[in-house]
Every structure is written in C-alpha cells, then in structure tokens.
Design a protein around this motif. Structure first.
Motif, PDB file in Angstrom:
ATOM      1  N   VAL A  68       5.539  -0.890  -4.161  1.00  0.00           N
ATOM      2  CA  VAL A  68       4.300  -0.128  -4.680  1.00  0.00           C
ATOM      3  C   VAL A  68       4.605   0.996  -5.563  1.00  0.00           C
ATOM      4  O   VAL A  68       5.157   1.800  -5.310  1.00  0.00           O
ATOM      5  N   TRP A  70       3.240   4.100  -7.821  1.00  0.00           N
ATOM      6  CA  TRP A  70       2.290   5.250  -7.463  1.00  0.00           C
ATOM      7  C   TRP A  70       0.880   4.922  -8.034  1.00  0.00           C
ATOM      8  O   TRP A  70      -0.276   5.157  -7.393  1.00  0.00           O
ATOM      9  N   ALA A  73      -0.486   2.455  -5.735  1.00  0.00           N
ATOM     10  CA  ALA A  73      -0.783   2.789  -4.493  1.00  0.00           C
ATOM     11  C   ALA A  73      -2.082   3.986  -4.451  1.00  0.00           C
ATOM     12  O   ALA A  73      -3.105   3.973  -3.451  1.00  0.00           O
ATOM     13  N   GLN A  79      -5.374  -0.956  -2.389  1.00  0.00           N
ATOM     14  CA  GLN A  79      -5.255  -0.234  -1.052  1.00  0.00           C
ATOM     15  C   GLN A  79      -5.902  -1.143  -0.076  1.00  0.00           C
ATOM     16  O   GLN A  79      -5.568  -1.343   0.868  1.00  0.00           O
ATOM     17  N   ILE A  93       5.132  -2.970   2.639  1.00  0.00           N
ATOM     18  CA  ILE A  93       4.720  -2.342   1.730  1.00  0.00           C
ATOM     19  C   ILE A  93       6.088  -1.394   1.562  1.00  0.00           C
ATOM     20  O   ILE A  93       6.500  -0.658   2.446  1.00  0.00           O
ATOM     21  N   MET A  95       8.528   0.998  -1.622  1.00  0.00           N
ATOM     22  CA  MET A  95       8.073   1.767  -2.899  1.00  0.00           C
ATOM     23  C   MET A  95       8.855   1.423  -4.075  1.00  0.00           C
ATOM     24  O   MET A  95      10.123   1.004  -4.164  1.00  0.00           O
ATOM     25  N   THR A 137       2.649   9.351  -0.860  1.00  0.00           N
ATOM     26  CA  THR A 137       1.153   8.549  -0.894  1.00  0.00           C
ATOM     27  C   THR A 137       1.153   7.443  -0.346  1.00  0.00           C
ATOM     28  O   THR A 137       0.020   7.039   0.202  1.00  0.00           O
ATOM     29  N   LEU A 138       2.117   6.647  -0.377  1.00  0.00           N
ATOM     30  CA  LEU A 138       2.308   5.451   0.436  1.00  0.00           C
ATOM     31  C   LEU A 138       2.129   5.626   1.998  1.00  0.00           C
ATOM     32  O   LEU A 138       1.244   5.139   2.682  1.00  0.00           O
TER      33      LEU A 138
END
Length: 367
Positions: A68, A70, A73, A79, A93, A95, A137-138
């Motif tokens: 994912v 940014w 995310a 979300q 999930i 990155m 963020t994740l």
C-alpha cells in the motif's frame, strides 16, 4: 479450499506430513489512479474496485498481499476495505512507496509528478524519512506492523535495503530477474534505474552490501516470477533486426517481448498458465503474481481503459486462479517468508517499526 477466516499458515505447515505445495503469492501494488500519467492531481477512486478482486481471491482460497502506497493508506475507502480484509484474516497489508507523493515532500525537480523520481534519487536521510512516514501511517491506520514491501517503480539499491532492515521489514519483492530498467528515467541527473538481468530467480536473504547476492540480513528477497522468452530463428532474427531503439525497438518489444511475467496484460493468459505449469514441473516452491490496484478500474491505467478490457482482465485472472487453486497453496508474503525462514533455520526476525535511534529524524515532518 483454505478456510480464510483462520490465520494464514506458513509455508511447509502441512498437517499430514506430506511435502508442502508450492506457494501462490498474489502481490497488489495499491496506489493512486493512473500513476503512469503526468498529472499533478492525485485520486484514489480505484479503492472502490478492490472488493470485487478480494471476493475472487476468497473464492479460490488465495489470500493477497496488498502493498500500500501512502496516498491509498490515507484514503478512507481503502482504510475501510483494508481493515475488513485484516479482520477476516483474508490477506496482508504491506508497504509500497512512491517517492513523489510520500511525505516529506522535498521536490527534486520542477515537476516531480511528471518525472516520478525514484526513492534512491533522494539523499539517504530523506529516503529514511519517507520510509518512516509510510510505515507509521500503515501502523497507525491498520494497527499492524508491516513486514512486506515493494519499491516504487521496481527501484531498489543497497541503501534502500538497509533502511528497510532498520524499519523491521522482512520480505521484499522488488527484484525483476532478467529485466533491466536502464531505459526508464527518474529525476534528471539521479542515480538511474537498476539492471536486474543477472539477479537470482529464487528467493534469498539479502546482503545489504550487494543486493544481488545472499547474505545474513533478515530481509528475504522474493523476486517476481519472470522467465526469458525463447523464439525460433525467424522471429528471433526479426526481433534482433528491430531491437535497436526508437519506434522500431518499441514495436519489437511489444511483438516479441524478452521475458514472460506472471502479470496480466490483456493478451497473455496462455503465457501465465504456462508459467505456473512450468513452476510445478520444475519443482519451484512458489510463483508470484502481481497487478496494480488501479488496473482493476476502467481508465485507471494505460492498459485497461474500458469496462470491456477490465472484464477481459478478470476472465484472465480467474482462469489463472482456478488453475492454481489445486496444486498451489495460497499464501501471503509474510507467511511465505516465515516458512522459508523456518526451513532455513533462521529466526523469525525483528518486529517491524521505525528505527530505534532514540531521536526523530529531522526530515520526517511533512512539507
């Protein structure tokens, strides 16, 4: 078919003592709409098209790994979708990082949205800050510690690998064996793209000092499933004659590509099925499928512009998944890495999270 309400099992975790089936890894680069365009406007409408794809994965017992970006995310629609996937134990999930949209925004050019600089074009402190932003963020949104990763535009180097290790990542899938990206540009004057033609096809723990060779780091490289294509004398001769750059070279590349990927392009269903069959016959322990989330939305990519083309894409994907569901075991990247590490006698690895330096990197604030 696997029970997808239960936690995803690690490779080799068979209950009957039989040899494990090879893993079928689905990796989806979850990113903004039509990232190929030069638009400065970022949209994430394709998040609304992912439930249909997840339902197809569920039907065949093949849990995907969503890598994912940014921008996605921070999309409320993604979300909601991602949380539902995790709550049901139906996927992973991880990155994915587009350097031109991930804070801190420190432009390298007058038009980063057009040039799309590689993360490796930036100074190392900025690289680390962007990885920290994406990771945190994740963690904050999904309450998970991401351990799987793919670089934006396939661009990895040794510095990037070290940063991933520092942030607790355990699996990467950026390497494209038999493929050179030398003709692809990032920021003018940047380090330039990677040539992966001599890299291994098989997974290996990365040496952060030399990305192409095995080492002692906890980061497992899981290269994309790509094999060289072979042509007869007539087609091979025509390809060699045309493959000298310019428009003729691009035509040759489309008519006679150098490689076959486990990635649908609208005209390679048979090739994908052959790749999966070859993996079974040759004893490979996994295959890795990839797609961009935006390709599931009509007009979300240069490749699938219409409703009809997306429907044809789904037909191709379903043919592959139906074939794979029996002889392969659906697995996320994290589960595959756990099984690979266990068979290699490795420890599971550190928990994911920002590097524990005792202080914040001054580049981490968004601008």
């Amino acid at each position: 078919m696997s029970d997808l309400t239960a936690p995803v099992r690690a490779a080799g975790a068979g209950d009957d003592g039989a040899a494990p089936r090879p893993a079928f890894l689905i990796t989806i680069d979850v990113e903004e709409d039509d990232a190929w365009s030069g638009s400065a406007t970022v949209r994430t409408r394709n998040a609304g098209f992912l439930p249909r794809f997840q339902a197809l994965c569920d039907r065949y017992g093949l849990p995907p790994t969503y890598l994912v970006d940014w921008t996605m995310a921070t999309s409320p629609a993604f979300q909601e979708f991602g949380r539902a996937v995790l709550e049901g134990g139906r996927g992973e999930i991880g990155m994915h990082l587009h350097a031109w949209t991930t804070p801190p925004i420190l432009p390298l050019t007058g038009a980063d949205h057009r040039h799309k600089p590689f993360l490796t074009d930036f100074p190392e402190p900025v690289m680390a800050a962007k990885v920290t932003t994406a990771t945190r963020t994740l963690q904050d949104v999904f309450r998970v510690a991401p351990v799987s990763h793919r670089a934006g535009r396939w661009m990895m180097d040794e510095t990037y690998a070290r940063i991933l290790v520092e942030h607790g990542y355990l699996a990467d899938c950026s390497v494209t064996p038999h493929v050179s990206w030398r003709g692809t540009s990032g920021a003018p004057g940047g380090r330039g793209p990677r040539d992966y033609t001599g890299y291994p096809e098989h997974p290996y723990f990365v040496d952060p000092g030399a990305l192409h060779r095995a080492g002692e780091s906890p980061l497992l490289e899981v290269p994309m499933t790509i094999v060289p294509r072979r042509y007869g004398p007539l087609a091979g001769g025509a390809r060699a004659l045309l493959s000298r750059g310019g428009p003729a070279g691009r035509v040759a590349g489309r008519l006679w590509p150098r490689t076959s990927w486990l990635r649908p392009n609208g005209r390679n269903r048979r090739e994908m099925l052959e790749l999966a069959g070859h993996a079974l016959r040759s004893g490979r322990d996994h295959v890795e499928f990839m797609l961009h989330s935006s390709e599931l939305m009509p007009g979300g990519s240069p490749y699938f512009r219409t409703f009809r083309s997306v429907e044809a894409l789904y037909d191709d994907i379903e043919a592959l998944f139906a074939y794979a569901a029996g002889p392969f075991e659906g697995m996320t990247l994290a589960a595959y890495r756990a099984g690979f590490a266990a068979r290699a006698g490795r420890r599971p690895g550190p928990a994911a999270g920002p590097p524990r330096t005792g202080q914040e990197n001054p580049c981490t604030s968004a601008k």
